[in-house]
Design an enzyme around this catalytic site. Structure first.
Site, PDB file in Angstrom:
ATOM      1  N   TYR A 116      36.224  24.313 -25.888  1.00 37.16           N
ATOM      2  CA  TYR A 116      37.452  24.617 -27.071  1.00 37.16           C
ATOM      3  C   TYR A 116      38.491  24.173 -26.354  1.00 37.16           C
ATOM      4  O   TYR A 116      38.784  23.923 -25.427  1.00 37.16           O
ATOM      5  CB  TYR A 116      37.217  26.266 -27.138  1.00 37.16           C
ATOM      6  CG  TYR A 116      36.154  26.906 -27.967  1.00 37.16           C
ATOM      7  CD1 TYR A 116      34.999  27.072 -27.507  1.00 37.16           C
ATOM      8  CD2 TYR A 116      36.558  27.262 -29.269  1.00 37.16           C
ATOM      9  CE1 TYR A 116      33.943  27.754 -28.197  1.00 37.16           C
ATOM     10  CE2 TYR A 116      35.580  27.774 -30.135  1.00 37.16           C
ATOM     11  CZ  TYR A 116      34.311  28.020 -29.498  1.00 37.16           C
ATOM     12  OH  TYR A 116      33.500  28.674 -30.236  1.00 37.16           O
TER      13      TYR A 116
ATOM     14  N   ASP B 273      35.578  31.973 -35.639  1.00 35.31           N
ATOM     15  CA  ASP B 273      36.368  33.180 -36.584  1.00 35.31           C
ATOM     16  C   ASP B 273      36.981  32.537 -37.907  1.00 35.31           C
ATOM     17  O   ASP B 273      37.143  31.149 -37.814  1.00 35.31           O
ATOM     18  CB  ASP B 273      37.518  33.586 -35.722  1.00 35.31           C
ATOM     19  CG  ASP B 273      36.990  34.436 -34.341  1.00 35.31           C
ATOM     20  OD1 ASP B 273      35.756  34.889 -34.726  1.00 35.31           O
ATOM     21  OD2 ASP B 273      37.963  34.708 -33.559  1.00 35.31           O
TER      22      ASP B 273
END
Lengths: 260, 260
Positions: B110, B51
């Site tokens: 992540y 994003d």
């Protein structure tokens, strides 16, 4: 009353700690914000005059006011409201009226952070120094050990120092390697040897550019440009020219100060 | 021939990975630089469409060229010369012509990084999310354990996802606390409890905003706004509204991908 503050900052946008007319400095920002809050001219006394571009997690300063209309422990909230985001006050407390942060015995910790890899890492670029030269950390540790103790650090100071003596005591120099997760278990990879090397120096006080000259000299030794014995030569001769370069400011962070 | 790249970036200045006409994107920058180098229109295929504002230490993409006039392993140097400093290519290698980074089984890591302290830290502000709410890490670990395994993560996806199924497998969620040196041994201090909390999530793949919704929900549980059982409620109902907020992008870093 005398109030002590602990202050962290991102040094990138500043000409260093020390107030200079017409320049953006950490001290200047603190003076301005405190003078506005107390509606009188306030000048802080700092513990460490960090250079342009050097960061800190906890530099210390004190200032005097007749009386604080704000509860002392609330001062960080009020100050942070007015300070730019790259400076944060995170502690405030009343100290003795004769407490002076530069004339009190203290233990200061600095870290010089090196990203030693084939390529720069974008998310580390502001707060580490990048070098692709392979560094021999064992050699750096051997050289660092020679610096520990009380020595005349005349060879470890840049021109422009106003110190009266160049004798200082280094309590410890630790060299820490941190390996990032992203290079593990990658198959078929090119040779990628990425690591963060942290040179953590603890001492009673440091001369102008001393930690950066130590870091630059240790890097020269680690990369083979200089020899471990050059440290002895520097200490004995007091000559700056036997040392490595002054390492760039971005890699240096003043971690904190303990008063003893 | 098909060439695979590993790319790190500081996501602050970008509208995310995915190419969008007229917007600054990671994919757009890579396409532009590669098209210039090979003097033909090149479009990379990325592994993870991070994003806007999300960072990466090692996203992966592939592209095709008839022939590379540059030795494949030298490509990072040539590309980095043309790329902005907030994007670095650090690995390039030839892969099978049918290797597809999104259709190959992989393990993606992540990290969501939280600076949990009374005050923000200037040198961490770009790459962590700050919260002063005290987080109960043990509760967060308890909640995280419920997410590990194969589940329907319909409650952990933002509107706008184009995924065909919301079933995903999380291999592990580790929650790591790191205490900085600067708060140790400071006498007479205000109550300062500073720590970095890292939520490290490993999985085969993630839905749109999934890691940020996991991080936001775990933070809500850690601060007592939500309960550990709300995780079960989310998994059973598939309803996004039972979760916490989508945590801000700045705290998220895509660490890397292993292909299995």
């Amino acid at each position: 009353m005398r109030i002590m503050l602990r202050v962290s900052y991102d040094g990138r946008e500043y000409c260093g700690w020390q107030f200079q007319p017409g320049e953006k400095t950490i001290e200047g920002q603190l003076n301005m914000v405190l003078s506005n809050i107390y509606n009188t001219d306030i000048k802080v006394i700092g513990a460490s005059r960090t250079d342009a571009g050097v960061h800190s997690l906890g530099n210390v300063c004190v200032f005097d006011v007749d009386q604080s209309k704000i509860p002392v422990e609330k001062l960080p909230y009020v100050m942070n409201n007015a300070l730019p985001q790259d400076i944060r006050v995170w502690q405030s407390l009343q100290v003795d009226d004769d407490f002076h942060p530069r004339h009190t015995n203290s233990l200061k910790t600095y870290e010089y952070r090196i990203w030693n890899a084939d390529f720069p890492d974008p998310v580390k670029r502001y707060y580490t120094h990048f070098t692709y030269r392979k560094l021999d950390v064992e050699k750096m540790r051997e050289a660092a050990a020679l610096l520990v103790g009380e020595h005349d650090f005349a060879a470890f100071v840049s021109a422009g120092s106003q110190a009266q003596t160049t004798v200082r005591t280094i309590y410890s120099i630790d060299i820490i390697e941190e390996y990032p997760d992203n290079t593990l278990n990658i198959n078929n990879s090119n040779s990628v040897n990425s690591r963060l090397i942290v040179i953590r120096v603890k001492g009673s006080g440091f001369l102008y550019n001393m930690v950066r000259i130590i870091a630059g000299t240790l890097m020269s030794i680690g990369s083979g440009l200089k020899d471990v014995n050059d440290i002895s030569l520097m200490l004995e001769s007091g000559k700056r020219e036997y040392g490595g370069e002054t390492a760039p400011a971005c890699g240096l962070t003043m971690i904190g100060i303990e008063f003893l």
